[in-house]
Enzyme design. Structure first.
Site, PDB file in Angstrom:
ATOM      1  N   CYS A 117       0.934  -1.263   0.071  1.00 55.41           N
ATOM      2  CA  CYS A 117       0.028   0.031   0.095  1.00 55.41           C
ATOM      3  C   CYS A 117       0.874   1.339   0.017  1.00 55.41           C
ATOM      4  CB  CYS A 117      -0.822   0.055   1.056  1.00 55.41           C
ATOM      5  SG  CYS A 117      -2.319   0.960   1.013  1.00 55.41           S
ATOM      6  N   HIS A 154      -3.724  -5.762   0.959  1.00 56.20           N
ATOM      7  CA  HIS A 154      -3.552  -6.026   2.552  1.00 56.20           C
ATOM      8  C   HIS A 154      -4.115  -7.472   2.818  1.00 56.20           C
ATOM      9  CE1 HIS A 154      -2.586  -2.024   3.624  1.00 56.20           C
ATOM     10  NE2 HIS A 154      -3.487  -1.559   3.161  1.00 56.20           N
TER      11      HIS A 154
END
Length: 482
Positions: free
Chosen positions: A332, A429
């Site tokens: 991310c 994630h």
């Protein structure tokens, strides 16, 4: 009629989230239909709900799992995600409402109480019992006006409160007696009793102290809970709980402890593997010379944490690590940092501007107001394994290294891998919770994995519930609910 019970704490990090998860699982095992609820949470460790329609605190997602139900935005209607020392993003019913400073948020809270109560009522309509988690401490009476997290909510919804204290940090008698001393009569009337958490050693050694708290407060006690040694097998919500492993052998994975680290439970499955040594690098520490894999994790403020990374000298360490043949994984915000540039023309994460990235991936990121919130199933391109995860980010990343995708979602490429194959970036994630992917990924480094991560978490929740049943008067606790 649906009943409710609220667990508040004498302070932050006394174990409220874990207690609620354990009580949820214990109540489910007694045949009850249970839901978790936290009116207001402050955490950068968020979970995307099952339908992808918003985000909630990671602790409430774990508590939903303890209840055997899917996470929903009503379980945590207000989520505050700190972006600086003074300001935070305000997430309402799973979606970003505004970003404001603490003083501005205090003025906003009265308007948010109705959203909190509406979510609570919706949850009550679908279950037998709601177990509520407070935030911080009700002893912070300077914040009592317009409170929506502790006694303000408990009084508005008429939910009885059990006060939990952490004996491991010391001063437990003062915690309990002092809390009662500063509460007004209305708030005192909501408290149904207390419990002691995190006791190390023989609990009988605290018998005199336990009786003293009962005598001083007039509250009934529900028990002294010994330290739960398996707590590390469950996802932590507070970055203060981030810890590495004690192993001194095996694959050495080092995660950078960024100042605004987010969704750090991505590391949990890695840290639980027998053949992996996980180090969380703290500010001012140098990257160990025997590091095999550097992970740059997610962050709530990518450009600020990129500057923080450089302030620690970690950029120099990473370049040396790469020259030695080491690997780097950016997740991310960490993925965005690995590129050549991060451009924030609208000032989404702070003052508008652009930052030069680490330049280890030939990609660049442009921040945009739209936030990606979605649960996905992706196929890891190098190994062909499938993994379930979620995306929770702002910004769009483009560039030539995207042609070497980390994964595909449907037919759409995701992430990037450098030409050397040693630098990887992804927005996914939760990727390491997928057992087959984690096994294939670790095998590239000569490490083995045979762990069933979902079973470990579920078994730990069962063990936590049994731990509570053994040491607390659960019958009396549940009778307090109304």
């Amino acid at each position: 009629m649906t009943k409710a019970l609220m667990i508040q704490g004498t302070g932050s990090n006394v174990g409220k989230s874990m207690l609620v998860a354990g009580l949820c699982r214990a109540a489910v095992k007694r045949g009850l239909n249970v839901r978790p609820f936290k009116p207001q949470n402050m955490s950068n460790n968020a979970a995307v709900v099952a339908d992808g329609n918003g985000e909630i605190g990671r602790a409430q997602a774990l508590q939903a799992l303890a209840c055997g139900v899917l996470p929903h935005v009503d379980m945590n209607p207000i989520l505050l995600k700190p972006e600086s020392d003074q300001g935070a993003a305000v997430i309402v019913n799973g979606r970003h409402l505004t970003t404001c400073k603490a003083r501005e948020y205090a003025q906003l809270k009265p308007d948010l109480m109705q959203a909190v109560l509406d979510s609570f009522e919706r949850l009550k309509s679908e279950c037998d019992l709601v177990i509520v988690e407070g935030a911080g401490s009700p002893a912070e009476v300077n914040l009592r006006k317009n409170d929506i997290a502790n006694m303000g909510f408990a009084c508005a919804a008429d939910v009885p409160v059990v006060l939990a204290g952490d004996i491991d940090r010391g001063g437990i008698i003062a915690q309990m007696v002092g809390t009662q001393a500063v509460l007004d009569d209305v708030d005192k009337a909501q408290i149904a009793g207390f419990m002691i958490n995190k006791f190390r050693g023989d609990p009988r050694l605290f018998d005199d102290g336990y009786e003293l708290i009962k005598d001083q407060t007039g509250w009934p006690g529900f028990g002294v809970l010994p330290w739960f040694g398996k707590a590390g097998f469950l996802p932590a919500e507070d970055a203060l709980d981030l810890r590495g492993t004690d192993d001194d052998q095996g694959l050495h994975v080092v995660c950078l402890g960024l100042s605004r680290i987010a969704n750090f439970d991505d590391l949990d499955p890695i840290g639980m593997e027998d053949g992996v040594r996980l180090t969380i690098l703290k500010a001012g520490e140098a990257l160990p010379g025997d590091t095999d894999l550097v992970i740059i994790p997610g962050t709530k403020s990518t450009r600020q944490d990129l500057a923080f990374l450089r302030d620690q000298g970690w950029d120099t360490d990473i370049y040396a690590h790469v020259r030695r043949g080491g690997h780097v994984l950016g997740i991310c915000g960490g993925y965005q940092m690995l590129g050549t540039e991060i451009d924030d023309p609208h000032g989404i994460e702070g003052p508008a501007g652009s930052s030069q990235g680490l330049g280890l991936l030939n990609v660049k990121t442009i921040m945009s107001p739209e936030k990606t919130l979605t649960r996905v199933e992706a196929k890891h391109q190098p190994s062909g394994t499938v993994m379930s995860g979620y995306e929770i980010h702002i910004g769009e990343t483009t560039g030539p290294d995207r042609d070497h995708a980390f994964a595909t979602i449907g037919n759409v490429p995701e992430g990037a891998i450098s030409e050397s194959g040693r630098i990887t970036g992804t927005y996914l994630h939760g990727l390491f919770t997928a057992d087959k992917f984690r096994k294939a990924y670790l095998q590239n480094f000569g490490a083995e994995s045979g762990m069933d991560y979902a079973s470990v978490v579920n078994d730990t929740l069962d063990a936590l519930a049994a731990h509570l049943e053994e040491h607390l008067d659960i019958d009396a606790l549940l009778k307090c609910a109304r």
